[in-house]
Design a protein around this motif. Structure first.
Motif, PDB file in Angstrom:
ATOM      1  N   ILE A   6       0.824  -1.204   0.000  1.00 24.39           N
ATOM      2  CA  ILE A   6       0.000   0.000   0.000  1.00 24.39           C
ATOM      3  C   ILE A   6       0.862   1.260   0.000  1.00 24.39           C
ATOM      4  N   GLY A   7       2.019   1.179   0.637  1.00 28.70           N
ATOM      5  CA  GLY A   7       2.925   2.320   0.663  1.00 28.70           C
ATOM      6  C   GLY A   7       2.692   3.263   1.823  1.00 28.70           C
ATOM      7  N   LEU A   8       1.891   2.845   2.782  1.00 27.62           N
ATOM      8  CA  LEU A   8       1.593   3.666   3.962  1.00 27.62           C
ATOM      9  C   LEU A   8       1.601   2.790   5.209  1.00 27.62           C
ATOM     10  N   PRO A   9       2.091   3.312   6.332  1.00 25.88           N
ATOM     11  CA  PRO A   9       1.997   2.546   7.576  1.00 25.88           C
ATOM     12  C   PRO A   9       0.626   2.694   8.235  1.00 25.88           C
ATOM     13  N   LYS A  10      -0.033   3.842   7.991  1.00 28.20           N
ATOM     14  CA  LYS A  10      -1.359   4.079   8.568  1.00 28.20           C
ATOM     15  C   LYS A  10      -2.029   5.230   7.842  1.00 28.20           C
ATOM     16  N   GLU A  11      -3.335   5.309   8.037  1.00 23.00           N
ATOM     17  CA  GLU A  11      -4.103   6.422   7.489  1.00 23.00           C
ATOM     18  C   GLU A  11      -5.404   6.549   8.263  1.00 23.00           C
ATOM     19  N   LYS A  12      -5.977   7.737   8.219  1.00 22.63           N
ATOM     20  CA  LYS A  12      -7.305   7.984   8.785  1.00 22.63           C
ATOM     21  C   LYS A  12      -8.299   7.891   7.639  1.00 22.63           C
ATOM     22  N   LEU A  13      -9.419   7.243   7.916  1.00 26.17           N
ATOM     23  CA  LEU A  13     -10.393   7.029   6.858  1.00 26.17           C
ATOM     24  C   LEU A  13     -11.799   7.287   7.382  1.00 26.17           C
TER      25      LEU A  13
ATOM     26  N   VAL B 221     -12.818  -3.666   3.732  1.00 24.63           N
ATOM     27  CA  VAL B 221     -11.884  -4.239   2.753  1.00 24.63           C
ATOM     28  C   VAL B 221     -12.384  -3.967   1.335  1.00 24.63           C
ATOM     29  N   GLU B 222     -13.667  -4.184   1.101  1.00 24.90           N
ATOM     30  CA  GLU B 222     -14.224  -3.927  -0.238  1.00 24.90           C
ATOM     31  C   GLU B 222     -14.066  -2.460  -0.628  1.00 24.90           C
ATOM     32  N   GLU B 223     -14.292  -1.584   0.329  1.00 30.88           N
ATOM     33  CA  GLU B 223     -14.112  -0.147   0.074  1.00 30.88           C
ATOM     34  C   GLU B 223     -12.653   0.169  -0.257  1.00 30.88           C
ATOM     35  N   LEU B 224     -11.731  -0.409   0.489  1.00 28.45           N
ATOM     36  CA  LEU B 224     -10.311  -0.173   0.243  1.00 28.45           C
ATOM     37  C   LEU B 224      -9.879  -0.733  -1.104  1.00 28.45           C
ATOM     38  N   ARG B 225     -10.363  -1.907  -1.461  1.00 27.93           N
ATOM     39  CA  ARG B 225     -10.001  -2.538  -2.742  1.00 27.93           C
ATOM     40  C   ARG B 225     -10.323  -1.653  -3.934  1.00 27.93           C
ATOM     41  N   THR B 226     -11.381  -0.875  -3.819  1.00 23.26           N
ATOM     42  CA  THR B 226     -11.807  -0.050  -4.960  1.00 23.26           C
ATOM     43  C   THR B 226     -11.062   1.280  -5.049  1.00 23.26           C
ATOM     44  N   ARG B 227     -10.256   1.596  -4.047  1.00 24.91           N
ATOM     45  CA  ARG B 227      -9.561   2.892  -4.035  1.00 24.91           C
ATOM     46  C   ARG B 227      -8.502   2.992  -5.123  1.00 24.91           C
ATOM     47  N   GLU B 228      -7.597   2.028  -5.145  1.00 19.85           N
ATOM     48  CA  GLU B 228      -6.481   2.030  -6.097  1.00 19.85           C
ATOM     49  C   GLU B 228      -5.987   0.601  -6.281  1.00 19.85           C
ATOM     50  N   GLU B 229      -5.197   0.405  -7.317  1.00 22.98           N
ATOM     51  CA  GLU B 229      -4.650  -0.920  -7.615  1.00 22.98           C
ATOM     52  C   GLU B 229      -3.791  -1.456  -6.469  1.00 22.98           C
ATOM     53  N   ARG B 230      -3.041  -0.576  -5.811  1.00 22.63           N
ATOM     54  CA  ARG B 230      -2.170  -1.044  -4.723  1.00 22.63           C
ATOM     55  C   ARG B 230      -2.983  -1.633  -3.574  1.00 22.63           C
ATOM     56  N   TYR B 231      -4.161  -1.087  -3.302  1.00 21.64           N
ATOM     57  CA  TYR B 231      -5.048  -1.651  -2.273  1.00 21.64           C
ATOM     58  C   TYR B 231      -5.634  -2.981  -2.756  1.00 21.64           C
TER      59      TYR B 231
END
Length: 83
Positions: A15-22, A33-43
């Motif tokens: 993902i390239g990040l250690p943490k994030e606020k969402l 997980v489904e929401e994260l998968r749709t964000r970008e290819e890396r997710y």
């Protein structure tokens, strides 16, 4: 709800990040997980094989069908082995 999302080991690397606020309306970890998968290819890559991942809500190991009600933090990491 606002969540702190933490990524460990190869999940963090993909993902390239250690943490994030969402900000999310996800009801369960799987919804998140489904929401994260749709964000970008890396997710999508990081969450492509859930059998290779573990999840904790507020530092308590749980399942992907667990509810996020009242959660403050969700962490994703590979299975750990002793040694």
């Amino acid at each position: 709800m606002k969540l702190d999302i933490l990524y460990f080991a190869w999940v963090r690397e993909r993902i390239g990040l250690p943490k994030e606020k969402l900000e999310t309306s996800a009801a369960t970890v799987m919804d998140l997980v489904e929401e994260l998968r749709t964000r970008e290819e890396r997710y999508a890559m990081a969450f492509s094989d859930l059998t290779a991942l573990r999840v904790a809500i507020d530092q308590e190991l749980t399942d992907f069908d667990a509810a996020l009600d009242g959660a403050r933090e969700v962490a994703f990491f590979p299975p750990m082995t002793g040694g």
